[in-house]
Write a protein that holds these residues in place. Structure first.
Motif, PDB file in Angstrom:
ATOM      1  N   VAL A 106     -13.038 -29.137  28.327  1.00  0.00           N
ATOM      2  CA  VAL A 106     -13.095 -27.765  28.834  1.00  0.00           C
ATOM      3  C   VAL A 106     -12.676 -27.750  30.308  1.00  0.00           C
ATOM      4  O   VAL A 106     -13.333 -28.342  31.153  1.00  0.00           O
ATOM      5  N   GLY A 107     -11.574 -27.076  30.613  1.00  0.00           N
ATOM      6  CA  GLY A 107     -11.100 -26.987  31.986  1.00  0.00           C
ATOM      7  C   GLY A 107     -11.862 -25.946  32.778  1.00  0.00           C
ATOM      8  O   GLY A 107     -12.735 -25.242  32.256  1.00  0.00           O
ATOM      9  N   GLY A 108     -11.517 -25.847  34.065  1.00  0.00           N
ATOM     10  CA  GLY A 108     -12.224 -24.920  34.933  1.00  0.00           C
ATOM     11  C   GLY A 108     -12.103 -23.476  34.500  1.00  0.00           C
ATOM     12  O   GLY A 108     -13.086 -22.731  34.488  1.00  0.00           O
ATOM     13  N   LEU A 109     -10.889 -23.060  34.127  1.00  0.00           N
ATOM     14  CA  LEU A 109     -10.683 -21.673  33.708  1.00  0.00           C
ATOM     15  C   LEU A 109     -11.475 -21.349  32.451  1.00  0.00           C
ATOM     16  O   LEU A 109     -12.103 -20.292  32.346  1.00  0.00           O
ATOM     17  N   GLU A 110     -11.471 -22.284  31.506  1.00  0.00           N
ATOM     18  CA  GLU A 110     -12.227 -22.077  30.272  1.00  0.00           C
ATOM     19  C   GLU A 110     -13.731 -22.056  30.554  1.00  0.00           C
ATOM     20  O   GLU A 110     -14.478 -21.264  29.965  1.00  0.00           O
TER      21      GLU A 110
ATOM     22  N   GLN B 147      -3.809 -28.731  30.922  1.00  0.00           N
ATOM     23  CA  GLN B 147      -4.428 -29.906  30.312  1.00  0.00           C
ATOM     24  C   GLN B 147      -3.412 -31.018  30.075  1.00  0.00           C
ATOM     25  O   GLN B 147      -3.726 -32.204  30.268  1.00  0.00           O
ATOM     26  N   LEU B 148      -2.186 -30.669  29.680  1.00  0.00           N
ATOM     27  CA  LEU B 148      -1.149 -31.685  29.537  1.00  0.00           C
ATOM     28  C   LEU B 148      -0.868 -32.354  30.883  1.00  0.00           C
ATOM     29  O   LEU B 148      -0.748 -33.580  30.979  1.00  0.00           O
ATOM     30  N   ALA B 149      -0.792 -31.539  31.928  1.00  0.00           N
ATOM     31  CA  ALA B 149      -0.525 -32.066  33.271  1.00  0.00           C
ATOM     32  C   ALA B 149      -1.647 -32.984  33.739  1.00  0.00           C
ATOM     33  O   ALA B 149      -1.421 -33.923  34.498  1.00  0.00           O
ATOM     34  N   GLY B 150      -2.872 -32.700  33.282  1.00  0.00           N
ATOM     35  CA  GLY B 150      -4.019 -33.509  33.664  1.00  0.00           C
ATOM     36  C   GLY B 150      -4.205 -34.762  32.833  1.00  0.00           C
ATOM     37  O   GLY B 150      -5.142 -35.524  33.059  1.00  0.00           O
ATOM     38  N   GLY B 151      -3.327 -34.969  31.846  1.00  0.00           N
ATOM     39  CA  GLY B 151      -3.381 -36.184  31.055  1.00  0.00           C
ATOM     40  C   GLY B 151      -4.080 -36.077  29.725  1.00  0.00           C
ATOM     41  O   GLY B 151      -4.278 -37.090  29.038  1.00  0.00           O
ATOM     42  N   SER B 152      -4.462 -34.873  29.319  1.00  0.00           N
ATOM     43  CA  SER B 152      -5.137 -34.701  28.031  1.00  0.00           C
ATOM     44  C   SER B 152      -4.154 -34.921  26.884  1.00  0.00           C
ATOM     45  O   SER B 152      -2.975 -34.570  26.978  1.00  0.00           O
ATOM     46  N   SER B 153      -4.648 -35.505  25.806  1.00  0.00           N
ATOM     47  CA  SER B 153      -3.824 -35.696  24.616  1.00  0.00           C
ATOM     48  C   SER B 153      -3.792 -34.404  23.798  1.00  0.00           C
ATOM     49  O   SER B 153      -4.591 -33.492  24.026  1.00  0.00           O
ATOM     50  N   VAL B 154      -2.873 -34.347  22.860  1.00  0.00           N
ATOM     51  CA  VAL B 154      -2.780 -33.186  21.983  1.00  0.00           C
ATOM     52  C   VAL B 154      -4.092 -32.983  21.231  1.00  0.00           C
ATOM     53  O   VAL B 154      -4.579 -31.856  21.088  1.00  0.00           O
ATOM     54  N   ALA B 155      -4.691 -34.078  20.761  1.00  0.00           N
ATOM     55  CA  ALA B 155      -5.959 -33.984  20.024  1.00  0.00           C
ATOM     56  C   ALA B 155      -7.076 -33.437  20.916  1.00  0.00           C
ATOM     57  O   ALA B 155      -7.876 -32.594  20.483  1.00  0.00           O
ATOM     58  N   GLN B 156      -7.136 -33.904  22.154  1.00  0.00           N
ATOM     59  CA  GLN B 156      -8.166 -33.426  23.086  1.00  0.00           C
ATOM     60  C   GLN B 156      -7.978 -31.949  23.396  1.00  0.00           C
ATOM     61  O   GLN B 156      -8.958 -31.189  23.474  1.00  0.00           O
ATOM     62  N   ILE B 157      -6.747 -31.531  23.575  1.00  0.00           N
ATOM     63  CA  ILE B 157      -6.474 -30.114  23.854  1.00  0.00           C
ATOM     64  C   ILE B 157      -6.861 -29.258  22.663  1.00  0.00           C
ATOM     65  O   ILE B 157      -7.475 -28.200  22.811  1.00  0.00           O
ATOM     66  N   ALA B 158      -6.503 -29.711  21.482  1.00  0.00           N
ATOM     67  CA  ALA B 158      -6.842 -28.963  20.269  1.00  0.00           C
ATOM     68  C   ALA B 158      -8.350 -28.788  20.132  1.00  0.00           C
ATOM     69  O   ALA B 158      -8.838 -27.697  19.826  1.00  0.00           O
ATOM     70  N   ASP B 159      -9.103 -29.867  20.385  1.00  0.00           N
ATOM     71  CA  ASP B 159     -10.563 -29.804  20.277  1.00  0.00           C
ATOM     72  C   ASP B 159     -11.160 -28.856  21.315  1.00  0.00           C
ATOM     73  O   ASP B 159     -12.056 -28.060  21.010  1.00  0.00           O
ATOM     74  N   SER B 160     -10.675 -28.933  22.554  1.00  0.00           N
ATOM     75  CA  SER B 160     -11.263 -28.127  23.624  1.00  0.00           C
ATOM     76  C   SER B 160     -10.936 -26.648  23.482  1.00  0.00           C
ATOM     77  O   SER B 160     -11.706 -25.789  23.911  1.00  0.00           O
ATOM     78  N   MET B 161      -9.781 -26.334  22.873  1.00  0.00           N
ATOM     79  CA  MET B 161      -9.360 -24.942  22.737  1.00  0.00           C
ATOM     80  C   MET B 161      -9.638 -24.377  21.341  1.00  0.00           C
ATOM     81  O   MET B 161      -9.319 -23.217  21.058  1.00  0.00           O
ATOM     82  N   PHE B 162     -10.201 -25.222  20.458  1.00  0.00           N
ATOM     83  CA  PHE B 162     -10.529 -24.794  19.085  1.00  0.00           C
ATOM     84  C   PHE B 162      -9.297 -24.286  18.346  1.00  0.00           C
ATOM     85  O   PHE B 162      -9.324 -23.242  17.678  1.00  0.00           O
ATOM     86  N   ILE B 163      -8.193 -25.051  18.483  1.00  0.00           N
ATOM     87  CA  ILE B 163      -6.959 -24.732  17.764  1.00  0.00           C
ATOM     88  C   ILE B 163      -6.461 -26.012  17.100  1.00  0.00           C
ATOM     89  O   ILE B 163      -6.951 -27.104  17.382  1.00  0.00           O
ATOM     90  N   SER B 164      -5.473 -25.895  16.212  1.00  0.00           N
ATOM     91  CA  SER B 164      -4.957 -27.069  15.522  1.00  0.00           C
ATOM     92  C   SER B 164      -3.987 -27.835  16.420  1.00  0.00           C
ATOM     93  O   SER B 164      -3.422 -27.286  17.375  1.00  0.00           O
ATOM     94  N   GLN B 165      -3.793 -29.105  16.099  1.00  0.00           N
ATOM     95  CA  GLN B 165      -2.829 -29.910  16.857  1.00  0.00           C
ATOM     96  C   GLN B 165      -1.416 -29.358  16.684  1.00  0.00           C
ATOM     97  O   GLN B 165      -0.597 -29.414  17.611  1.00  0.00           O
TER      98      GLN B 165
END
Length: 210
Positions: free
Chosen positions: A64-68, A158-176
């Protein structure tokens, strides 16, 4: 009797939090009562401590990023006073943060007195935006990032911060698959070829550190 403003600090760097805690705790009318290193912790600790003001960084570890985190806190506590303190100075971050409901926006280059003043103003129900950020909001510095939608900006950060596609999907509740679609759209809009180009752009804009 002096009314003390309670503050929660949110930043993933412990040494940075220690510096801000020392600064704020040395002020007679401000007291740091909680600290969080992630957006998830910020969300749960806010509900536990109900601080008067949250001083929040935007750059967080994968998740979860700052904006979220701002949006989640305001969803359960619309009255929350959130002051963003970040290295991210370019648009569209300031406008997106203020649109999300934050009461203020400062850069980490600000003077100590400015942070203290901003905490007090936000606590008393006023907005505080650093002069350099106000110039961004006034449109004096255009950025291609303004082309991104709200979701695309979250994925970009999140991509710029080094998050993987799987991590982004989990944090944003969307599919990879959806993350990959957003990534493709981001690269097209920003006229970039690959994720490494995206990271370099984020470094140039001061969104992430080299």
């Amino acid at each position: 009797m002096l009314n003390v403003i309670t503050v929660m600090l949110v930043d993933d760097h412990e040494i940075v939090r220690a510096g801000f805690r020392r600064l704020l705790d040395n002020t007679d009318d401000i007291s740091v009562i909680a600290e969080a290193a992630t957006g998830e912790d910020a969300y749960s600790l806010y509900q536990e401590h109900s601080p008067d003001v949250v001083v929040m960084d935007l750059s967080m570890p994968p998740g979860v990023g700052g904006l979220e985190a701002i949006k989640r806190i305001l969803a359960v506590a619309p009255e929350a006073n959130i002051l963003v303190l970040t290295v991210q100075e370019c648009e569209p971050y300031p406008s997106r943060v203020l649109q999300a409901g934050a009461k203020g926006y400062l850069t980490k280059r600000c003077a100590p007195e400015e942070l203290i003043d901003a905490v007090r103003k936000v606590y008393h129900g006023n907005e505080y935006v650093a002069p350099s950020i106000q110039k961004e909001l006034d449109g004096k510095k255009a950025s291609k990032l303004n082309l991104l939608t709200k979701r695309e900006l979250q994925v970009f950060t999140q991509l710029a911060g080094g998050s993987s596609v799987a991590q982004i999907a989990d944090s944003m509740f969307i599919s990879q698959k959806t993350v990959h679609v957003h990534r493709s759209n981001i690269l097209t809009k920003l006229e970039l070829a690959k994720t490494s180009d995206l990271i370099h752009m984020a470094i140039r804009h001061g969104i992430v550190e080299a």
